[in-house]
Structures are given as C-alpha cells and as structure tokens.
Scaffold this motif. Structure first.
Motif, PDB file in Angstrom:
ATOM      1  N   ASN A 197     -11.032  54.320  95.776  1.00 55.20           N
ATOM      2  CA  ASN A 197     -11.069  55.015  94.486  1.00 55.20           C
ATOM      3  C   ASN A 197     -12.060  54.304  93.577  1.00 55.20           C
ATOM      4  OD1 ASN A 197     -10.428  56.838  92.463  1.00 55.20           O
ATOM      5  ND2 ASN A 197      -8.552  55.780  91.856  1.00 55.20           N
ATOM      6  N   PHE A 199     -14.388  53.190  90.875  1.00 52.28           N
ATOM      7  CA  PHE A 199     -14.506  53.532  89.449  1.00 52.28           C
ATOM      8  C   PHE A 199     -13.581  54.694  89.070  1.00 52.28           C
ATOM      9  CE2 PHE A 199     -19.008  52.122  90.477  1.00 52.28           C
ATOM     10  CZ  PHE A 199     -18.778  50.806  90.101  1.00 52.28           C
ATOM     11  N   ARG A 200     -12.451  54.801  89.794  1.00 51.58           N
ATOM     12  CA  ARG A 200     -11.447  55.847  89.543  1.00 51.58           C
ATOM     13  C   ARG A 200     -12.023  57.259  89.670  1.00 51.58           C
ATOM     14  NH1 ARG A 200      -6.832  53.628  87.783  1.00 51.58           N
ATOM     15  NH2 ARG A 200      -6.897  51.516  86.900  1.00 51.58           N
ATOM     16  N   THR A 201     -12.999  57.411  90.559  1.00 54.54           N
ATOM     17  CA  THR A 201     -13.610  58.724  90.782  1.00 54.54           C
ATOM     18  C   THR A 201     -13.140  59.375  92.076  1.00 54.54           C
ATOM     19  OG1 THR A 201     -15.509  57.750  91.943  1.00 54.54           O
ATOM     20  CG2 THR A 201     -15.677  57.997  89.541  1.00 54.54           C
ATOM     21  N   THR A 203     -14.026  58.243  94.955  1.00 60.12           N
ATOM     22  CA  THR A 203     -15.069  57.963  95.941  1.00 60.12           C
ATOM     23  C   THR A 203     -14.657  56.795  96.837  1.00 60.12           C
ATOM     24  OG1 THR A 203     -16.822  58.754  94.484  1.00 60.12           O
ATOM     25  CG2 THR A 203     -17.473  57.247  96.243  1.00 60.12           C
ATOM     26  N   THR A 220     -17.674  60.887  98.661  1.00 59.20           N
ATOM     27  CA  THR A 220     -17.060  61.339  97.421  1.00 59.20           C
ATOM     28  C   THR A 220     -15.736  62.037  97.712  1.00 59.20           C
ATOM     29  OG1 THR A 220     -18.098  63.528  97.461  1.00 59.20           O
ATOM     30  CG2 THR A 220     -19.362  61.713  96.479  1.00 59.20           C
ATOM     31  N   ARG A 221     -14.967  62.286  96.680  1.00 53.81           N
ATOM     32  CA  ARG A 221     -13.780  63.116  96.831  1.00 53.81           C
ATOM     33  C   ARG A 221     -14.231  64.568  96.976  1.00 53.81           C
ATOM     34  NH1 ARG A 221     -10.050  62.832  91.731  1.00 53.81           N
ATOM     35  NH2 ARG A 221      -8.825  64.115  93.151  1.00 53.81           N
TER      36      ARG A 221
END
Length: 495
Positions: A197, A199-201, A203, A220-221
C-alpha cells in the motif's frame, strides 16, 4: 471469510439436492449493490432444520492484489440442547494474487475437527489465549484482523483489534550460490522491501538491491471500472557472467562469451472474468556481450543492442488448477553476423516470436503435507542462440543444472515439489523435474531429469535459514565431467 446472508443479497431457489446424505434446498445469492465488495454464490440449506450444509461463494469487486477469491465451506449439522445448528467443518479457498510480473495461485484448506459449545471454563481459556505469545486473528466484515497484544496487559485488556494491518516489510538477505557455470561461489547480500500500500494508494512495490544485482517491480490498484491495473518491472546485473555454447550436449569453449543483461517491462493487467485475466506488456531488453578468456580470436561477438518486444498472456484458475497461455514477439534494433561461421541467414533472426502454455495443480494431502505440479510447453520461430529458451535460468529453472546451460527452441518441462512441515518451524521440500527439449541442431529430443531437496528452519537472532540442493544427472561441468550439483544457501531477517 464471513458471509452474512442478509437483505443485502437477492435470493433465488434453484431446486433441491442431496448433501452428505441430507436433503437440501439449493439457493443462489447475488449482491444487490454491485459497487461494494461482496459475495456471489450458492448455499445448500437443510430441508428439515434449515441450517447451512454448504456454501460456494466468489468474492466480488476486489480492489487489492487478490484478484479472485472463491471459498467452499462444508458444514456439520448437529443438535445441541434441542437446538439445530451447524459448524464449519472444512473451508477450502482458491485465490489468485496478481503481482507486478506474474500471478500466484493460492490454495488453502482449513479443517475443524472439534467444537465446544458453552464450555464452562470458556472465559478463563480465552483470557489464557489472549495473554499467550500466540498469533491471534479475528474474523471481521473487513476480513481477518490481528488481535494485537497490549503493553499493559497485566493490568488491563490483554489484546485489542489492530487499527490497521501492516502492509510493508523490509528483509535482509545474505547467501551464497554454488553453480558450475560460475567459476567461484557467488556470495550475495542485499535488502528486499515489499509494500502492498505504497503512500496509501494501494500500489504494490517490490524492490531488491544486492550490490551487483537490482530489481524493482510495482503494480497499481485496479482502476478503469475496477478491472485493470498498471504494472512495471526492471532489473539489471552489474557484472558479466558466462554464456556457454552447447551443441548436441557438447560444450564448445572457443564459442563461449560473457554477458551482462538488463530488462524493463510495462504491462496492463485486466480481469475479464472472475478467474480469468489478460496481461499485455511492452518489453525492452539489453544484453552487453564481450569476449571470454576461451573465446576464439576469429569468433565474431554478437551486437549488443536493444530488443523491443510485446507479450500477451491469458491467465485462468479453476479450483486447484491454473493455466497460462502466452505469446511474445520481439525485434532487435540492429543485428549483425556472429560466431565462427557467420551466415547471412543469421540476420533473419533480427525479429523472432516465442509462445507457450503452462498448466499447474496444487495438491493438499494433509495440514502438514502439500504438493505442486507444473507442466510447461514452449516453442518459437526464428530463434537463435541468444533468443532461444534456456533451462537453468531464473524464470525457467531445472533442479541441479547450471544457469543458462541448456538452450532449445522447442521443449516441455515438468516440475514437482512435495512439502512436509514436521513442526511449526521446519519445512522440508523434495523436488523432481524433467525437461525434454530439442535444439536446432538436434535430430531428436533430449531429456534432462533433475532432483533436489531443501530445508527451511529458524536460526539464531531471528534469522530464517533456507538451504537448497539440486542434482542434474546429465548436466555438464566446466571441466567436461557429467553430473552437476547446484547449491544455494540463503538467510533472511525481517525488520
């Protein structure tokens, strides 16, 4: 997983079936709201007592690295104190973890042999478990969450539900590789970092640096209707190593050269069905070639040139089975004559194609014994020495054979591993491989059996030690003798 069969689902009666000798209603359920993570599946309900006997559900709208998840739960119906109830007896889960470069199938079976209902000493036993050193999880609507120990456990609540899960880890890696294709034992040390995760994105990031070797991959998510994700991968080696020339199983030392490869890829990975994905990638490779000590004076070294390519792969899972079909096409930016007997036909290999398929199956014998079998076939067009497939490479291993020691343009490989966990801290592996390949100069296919063993166990100061040995009965050593041994010893420590 927790499935709450509430008004959040639409239900339909699909008939009646027999389940474990009991008459049952078959009911399908689908989520009413399609934008939330939920479940789509079937439930078998006892026709007399109306307790659950079986569920078969697939999770929908997954947003993390797990792209598909199906669970089949078997329940045991019983009557306690005059009340009909059922307990989960066996839970079998099939998942697919989508990484930056490949997907990993996950097959897990959990069995429950015994239940106690309203035990008189339940509270004291629960408190004892909370105050122990055991790892504990709680099944929540958001999935399993850790029950973390509290520093003031002696005077207050011993554990609390973790507010968030740990989504990154750094690992120190130290080891040595003994490979007949490498003149001296290769000692390596590095640091690996994995973040699910970034940078809490959402990814994913996988990074490894080991001095002479580095690799970085990411994904990426899902986006674009929650179905497609972008992934990338890059790696490089800072030192040269041998590229050995074999024809009909005989090494030609005067044609051996040195190589130093690097690669980069960018891919789109899309879920086109609950357990089917398409991976489309652009690939860029570059290998620096140089003379070795034994290279003949009149040997023409091939051009060190960028290679541009595309790759398409279709990935699918069904129960314990998974399959991949793939195709790639590549073109060298430039290409020239090479070797001791250069020919203009070599220039036709400036563009080349490769394709193949892989089938694999996981086997669960018991909680301590599992196995995995994989069968792969591959071939291509206009392949030469520097674009052919190679057994013993990192992405195409054959136990016991030196790195990149067997080249071929058509072949099949069977790999198998059986794993036994005699204790909670020790794992033993046994390997059995077989490669059947044919090169452009071979009149018939050649077979290469391989076998090996591995052990993984804890070491002092929090390290995990893994040792693996492989033997190739038909491998060729640098001195020309037959029978090769490859040994890898690695230590890991997580931070």
């Amino acid at each position: 997983m927790t499935i709450m069969l509430t008004e959040a689902y639409a239900y339909a009666l699909r008939g009646r079936e027999r389940v474990n000798g009991r008459d049952a209603y078959l009911v399908s359920f689908t989520p009413r709201a399609s934008q939330q993570t939920s479940f789509d599946g079937r439930a078998w309900i006892d026709a007399r007592s109306f307790v659950l006997l079986r569920t078969d559900a697939t999770q929908t709208r997954l947003r993390g690295p797990i792209a598909s998840s199906r669970e089949i739960d078997e329940y045991r119906a019983t009557v306690r104190a005059g009340v009909a109830m059922s307990f989960v007896q066996r839970a079998e889960t099939f998942q697919a973890y989508v990484g930056p470069t490949a997907s990993t199938p996950i097959h897990r079976i959990v069995t429950f042999d015994e239940y106690e209902v309203d035990a008189a000493d339940y509270a004291s036993r629960l408190d004892e478990a909370h105050r122990s050193d055991a790892v504990m999880l709680r099944d929540t609507l958001q999935g399993y969450r850790f029950l973390a120990r509290q520093p003031d456990a002696a005077s207050g609540e011993p554990r609390r539900l973790a507010l968030s899960s740990r989504d990154h880890v750094a690992t120190a890696v130290v080891g040595s590789l003994f490979d007949p294709n490498i003149s001296v034992p290769l000692v390596f040390a590095g640091v690996s970092y994995v973040d699910f995760n970034l940078f809490r994105t959402g990814t994913q990031l996988n990074a490894f640096f080991g001095g002479t070797y580095g690799r970085l991959s990411w994904a990426t998510r899902p986006f674009v209707r929650n179905r497609w994700r972008l992934a990338g991968d890059a790696s490089g080696v800072a030192v040269f190593y041998n590229d050995r020339a074999f024809r009909t199983g005989v090494e030609h030392y005067d044609e051996n050269i040195r190589q130093r490869p690097a690669q980069l890829s960018l891919a789109m990975v899309g879920t086109i069905a609950p357990a089917v994905r398409l991976r489309a990638a652009y690939e860029l490779g570059y290998t620096r070639y140089a003379r070795a000590e034994t290279t003949a004076v009149d040997f023409l070294v091939p051009a060190s040139t960028p290679v541009h390519g595309t790759r398409f792969a279709l990935e699918a899972e069904h129960g314990p089975w998974n399959a991949i079909a793939w195709f790639s096409a590549a073109r060298r930016k430039e290409w020239r004559l090479w070797g001791l007997a250069p020919s203009t036909t070599q220039l036709e290999a400036r563009t080349f194609e490769r394709y193949g398929a892989t089938f694999a199956r996981s086997i669960v014998w018991s909680p301590r014994a599992v196995a995995h079998v994989e069968m792969a076939w591959m071939t291509g067009r206009r392949l030469d020495r520097f674009s052919e497939f190679a057994l013993g490479s990192f992405d195409n291993p054959l136990r016991g054979y030196p790195s990149v020691s067997i080249r071929y343009d058509t072949g099949a490989v069977v790999r198998s591993v059986a794993t036994w966990t005699p204790t909670a801290r020790v794992r033993l592996d046994g390997f059995g491989d077989l490669g059947v390949v044919r090169g452009p100069d071979d009149r018939r296919s050649r077979s290469y059996p391989g076998l090996g063993a591995a052990v993984e166990a804890p070491a002092p100061f929090g390290w995990l030690l893994a040792a693996e040995w492989g033997y190739g009965p038909r491998g060729v050593n640098a001195d020309g003798t037959i029978g090769t041994h490859v040994v890898r010893i690695v230590g890991y420590k997580m931070f």
